[in-house]
Design an enzyme around this catalytic site. Structure first.
Site, PDB file in Angstrom:
ATOM      1  N   GLY A 183       0.820  -1.223   0.000  1.00 59.36           N
ATOM      2  CA  GLY A 183       0.000   0.000   0.000  1.00 59.36           C
ATOM      3  C   GLY A 183       0.844   1.258   0.000  1.00 59.36           C
ATOM      4  O   GLY A 183       1.944   1.265   0.558  1.00 59.36           O
ATOM      5  N   ASN A 235       6.536  -4.684   5.753  1.00 59.55           N
ATOM      6  CA  ASN A 235       7.022  -5.996   6.195  1.00 59.55           C
ATOM      7  C   ASN A 235       6.983  -7.051   5.093  1.00 59.55           C
ATOM      8  O   ASN A 235       7.938  -7.798   4.907  1.00 59.55           O
ATOM      9  CB  ASN A 235       6.195  -6.472   7.402  1.00 59.55           C
ATOM     10  CG  ASN A 235       6.706  -5.857   8.701  1.00 59.55           C
ATOM     11  OD1 ASN A 235       7.915  -5.825   8.940  1.00 59.55           O
ATOM     12  ND2 ASN A 235       5.805  -5.353   9.526  1.00 59.55           N
ATOM     13  N   ILE A 279       2.819   3.429   6.379  1.00 60.26           N
ATOM     14  CA  ILE A 279       2.155   4.361   7.290  1.00 60.26           C
ATOM     15  C   ILE A 279       1.994   3.718   8.663  1.00 60.26           C
ATOM     16  O   ILE A 279       1.919   4.401   9.664  1.00 60.26           O
ATOM     17  CB  ILE A 279       0.779   4.806   6.768  1.00 60.26           C
ATOM     18  CG1 ILE A 279      -0.167   3.616   6.520  1.00 60.26           C
ATOM     19  CG2 ILE A 279       0.917   5.628   5.499  1.00 60.26           C
ATOM     20  CD1 ILE A 279      -1.622   4.025   6.296  1.00 60.26           C
ATOM     21  N   ASP A 280       1.963   2.378   8.691  1.00 55.98           N
ATOM     22  CA  ASP A 280       1.641   1.669   9.933  1.00 55.98           C
ATOM     23  C   ASP A 280       2.778   1.684  10.958  1.00 55.98           C
ATOM     24  O   ASP A 280       2.547   1.395  12.128  1.00 55.98           O
ATOM     25  CB  ASP A 280       1.264   0.216   9.625  1.00 55.98           C
ATOM     26  CG  ASP A 280      -0.045   0.122   8.895  1.00 55.98           C
ATOM     27  OD1 ASP A 280      -0.840   1.080   8.984  1.00 55.98           O
ATOM     28  OD2 ASP A 280      -0.284  -0.898   8.224  1.00 55.98           O
ATOM     29  N   MET A 290      -6.331   4.334  10.557  1.00 56.99           N
ATOM     30  CA  MET A 290      -5.781   3.126   9.938  1.00 56.99           C
ATOM     31  C   MET A 290      -4.733   2.478  10.854  1.00 56.99           C
ATOM     32  O   MET A 290      -4.200   3.118  11.757  1.00 56.99           O
ATOM     33  CB  MET A 290      -5.192   3.462   8.584  1.00 56.99           C
ATOM     34  CG  MET A 290      -6.247   3.705   7.511  1.00 56.99           C
ATOM     35  SD  MET A 290      -5.504   4.066   5.879  1.00 56.99           S
ATOM     36  CE  MET A 290      -6.251   2.782   4.863  1.00 56.99           C
ATOM     37  N   GLY A 291      -4.416   1.236  10.552  1.00 57.92           N
ATOM     38  CA  GLY A 291      -3.450   0.484  11.359  1.00 57.92           C
ATOM     39  C   GLY A 291      -4.178  -0.624  12.091  1.00 57.92           C
ATOM     40  O   GLY A 291      -4.683  -0.420  13.179  1.00 57.92           O
ATOM     41  N   ARG A 292      -4.235  -1.791  11.472  1.00 54.91           N
ATOM     42  CA  ARG A 292      -5.097  -2.858  11.991  1.00 54.91           C
ATOM     43  C   ARG A 292      -4.505  -3.548  13.221  1.00 54.91           C
ATOM     44  O   ARG A 292      -5.207  -3.840  14.186  1.00 54.91           O
ATOM     45  CB  ARG A 292      -5.365  -3.878  10.882  1.00 54.91           C
ATOM     46  CG  ARG A 292      -6.657  -4.638  11.012  1.00 54.91           C
ATOM     47  CD  ARG A 292      -7.107  -5.264   9.702  1.00 54.91           C
ATOM     48  NE  ARG A 292      -7.736  -4.291   8.819  1.00 54.91           N
ATOM     49  CZ  ARG A 292      -8.988  -3.842   8.963  1.00 54.91           C
ATOM     50  NH1 ARG A 292      -9.749  -4.280   9.950  1.00 54.91           N
ATOM     51  NH2 ARG A 292      -9.480  -2.961   8.133  1.00 54.91           N
ATOM     52  N   GLU A 310      -8.908   0.998  13.498  1.00 53.36           N
ATOM     53  CA  GLU A 310      -9.784   0.148  12.682  1.00 53.36           C
ATOM     54  C   GLU A 310      -9.706  -1.319  13.100  1.00 53.36           C
ATOM     55  O   GLU A 310     -10.566  -2.108  12.728  1.00 53.36           O
ATOM     56  CB  GLU A 310      -9.411   0.275  11.206  1.00 53.36           C
ATOM     57  CG  GLU A 310      -7.985  -0.194  10.892  1.00 53.36           C
ATOM     58  CD  GLU A 310      -7.606  -0.100   9.409  1.00 53.36           C
ATOM     59  OE1 GLU A 310      -8.497   0.080   8.563  1.00 53.36           O
ATOM     60  OE2 GLU A 310      -6.396  -0.199   9.107  1.00 53.36           O
TER      61      GLU A 310
END
Lengths: 395, 395
Positions: free
Chosen positions: B12, B107, B134-135, B178-180, B235
């Site tokens: 992404g 990753n 972004i995570d 965002m960021g699961r 999220e």
């Protein structure tokens, strides 16, 4: 004769309502005939509570922050005034030597404005309305302060999301835009486009009955072609039965709560087409965005504030300041201000006219784009995409 | 000996992946030892299709747009490479005289990077990873390019929404970040605060089990006090059973689809507390936002791109470029670069450590704020609120 001004904010915020307040303050200072610019703290309730704060006591460098502060710096409310509230106002205004009352808001606030005007007619207090709504649904005026910034936000955001979706084209992305009954903001997403094929690829407005079958057909076709599709949809879409397309989740008191239109459409795409989809709903992030505030909108909001006080000081009450677009031969954009009788404004909610919507009801027309273009301010950033650069080289 | 570079983007997008690409290009130009900087168009699939585009043929003024173009200008993919794909690569690289392969991603991409490195070890091709997500969930590096901008976006947006909610304080507003699995972005919303009482009022991270009862208790208390409450939630929130807190809507193939966490929480507030609530889910609008790109993040992304090529040209392969934060006595922020063996990076997904989360699990600690602060770049705008100005006058 010196007198005081009272400014009241009503309803939901925009990115430039404070800019209009700044315009009022500057106009008051320049007039030399105003002692105090009172803010009704917390909206119309602030009038009844006599919760007034004189803004002229603050230094200019603090006041200037109004130009780039979203929402409203003096508070707002959705309090519904009763007849007895209106009846009480002339005495309150007299007590504070308030001679000019300026109400800044949307359709609901203009209704209030008309009623305060009527209640104060005999008392020598002049009441003027300043339009403000991201929804752009106020009658007669070419557009409303607040709309240009909401339009710039949705256009810029759709352009950015469009580049994202294009660079990893594996899904359909549905962006939800504010504006439940009028699709002006949703429509402005079309301003994201710079080149053929740019997002948004489909636009759904509340002015058209939503047709699920056609929607799925259009999405499928575009997905097969592009791999990544950006849809912008109004939060207020309704089906052939006139009901919101999202089934109600639950009722709470008099209110019925529905899910998000964007989530509903994304789910349709996944379930009925088997295509990956996601939804974005920036919502309030849009109306509060200063990064995407339109400089044109900001300047016009200041102007509307100034003109409202001018009209009031000339004794012209019961009007709302409106924008009339000039028809310039060379096509350049300019407006002039008009003092519109408030009862004309209150007559209807302005929705998008037919000539701004395409035949299939899934896009806007060039006429709309031409109308909207000047309101959003400077050109949006150019992005680079090497698939496109390569195509240009090959030509 | 002259050689060519190949840059591949995976996964992404972020707001600065293109800035790293720009860094590679500039480094290549300055080295005087690179003939072509090839882009693998459309990600790792582009390698197998030999879909290479030499970026050095484009003029500098076009290339400069990379610094402020969101997503990826050369495309990306989520294509899963097979062993035979890896085996085919050395011959492809040889065919195009590609001596340096740079993989930019998170990753998953670093895993690919390690495998391409292994496949090419014998062939004299040097493979280096550029981190990007972004995570912020990559191990060992202090942070990743892309995170600072996503953090700046959520901080600035939460500040703006906070002002909006405060000015018409009649509801609870839940913003979804965002960021699961890692709550770094969600946590960064805390950077919105300038004064006590500022939004966000509650922050929920995926690192903590979500407790519905405590959530409702906390919201109720704040609502009674303020009238307007801003919640930022990841999220990826999960309940005590380890399952997402949003019930699954439906299954499609191997994937299960859940509704939006923000909508779920807003519905809880309405249904269980009878308080008006709404939800915002900017989603991709955040990772694609150039308006809120962090200049620090942009500069570091360029640096990472440059260093990756430097390492490759020095023959140091199988590493990812990481950032190590300097411990400066005067507390000022600086980093130095480190070439981290790729197998160390691939060991784990980096989540927020305990000392960055408060005891009740509804906020971050000052330690987190201090860590995050330099990454988002310049101070956010000051807003004016006359309720606060009045309080200051009265003091």
């Amino acid at each position: 004769m010196q007198g005081n001004v009272l400014v009241v904010h009503g309803g939901g915020p925009t990115a430039v309502i404070n800019a209009s307040l700044y315009g009022v303050i500057e106009q008051a200072k320049e007039s030399g005939a105003v002692d105090k610019v009172y803010a009704a703290m917390g909206g119309s309730e602030g009038i009844l509570k006599e919760d007034f704060l004189d803004l002229l006591q603050f230094p200019e460098e603090r006041l200037k922050l109004l130009l780039e502060t979203p929402a409203t710096a003096i508070g707002s409310s959705r309090y519904a005034l009763e007849q007895e509230d209106y009846d009480a106002m002339p005495a309150i205004f007299q007590k504070y030597n308030i001679r000019y009352v300026l109400l800044n808001g949307g359709n609901g606030t203009m209704d209030t404005c008309g009623k305060i005007y009527a209640a104060c007619k005999e008392s020598g207090v002049t009441v003027v309305g300043i339009p403000k709504t991201i929804d752009n649904d106020i009658a007669i005026t070419d557009h409303t302060p607040g709309y240009g910034s909401a339009a710039r936000y949705i256009a810029a955001t759709t352009a950015e999301v469009g580049v994202d979706v294009k660079s990893l084209p594996i899904h359909v992305c549905v962006i939800e835009a504010m504006g439940r009954n009028a699709g002006w903001i949703t429509a402005a997403s079309a301003l994201a486009r710079k080149n053929p094929g740019d997002a948004p690829h489909l636009i759904y407005l509340p002015e058209r009955v939503f047709n699920e079958e056609e929607f799925l057909e259009d999405v499928k076709k575009l997905y097969d072609e592009k791999g990544g599709v950006v849809v912008v949809a109004s939060e207020g879409l309704r089906g052939p039965d006139g009901e919101p397309i999202v089934p109600p989740i639950f009722k709470c008191g008099r209110a019925t709560y529905y899910g998000d239109v964007s989530a509903h459409l994304a789910n349709l795409v996944i379930q009925k087409l088997g295509i990956k989809a996601r939804n974005e709903k920036p919502g309030i992030c849009g109306r509060a965005s200063i990064a995407w505030q339109s400089p044109v909108d900001q300047a016009e909001a200041v102007l509307a504030g100034r003109e409202a006080l001018k009209a009031a000081m000339e004794g012209v009450g019961g009007v709302m300041i409106g924008f009339i677009r000039d028809e310039n031969e060379d096509g350049h954009y300019s407006i002039h201000l008009k003092r519109i009788p408030i009862e004309e404004v209150m007559m209807y909610e302005r929705i998008i006219p037919d000539n701004y919507i395409n035949e299939r009801g899934n896009d806007v027309t060039q006429e709309f784009v031409d109308w909207c273009r000047p309101l959003i301010g400077p050109e949006l950033r150019d992005f680079i995409d090497f698939h496109d650069e390569r195509k240009k080289l090959e030509q």
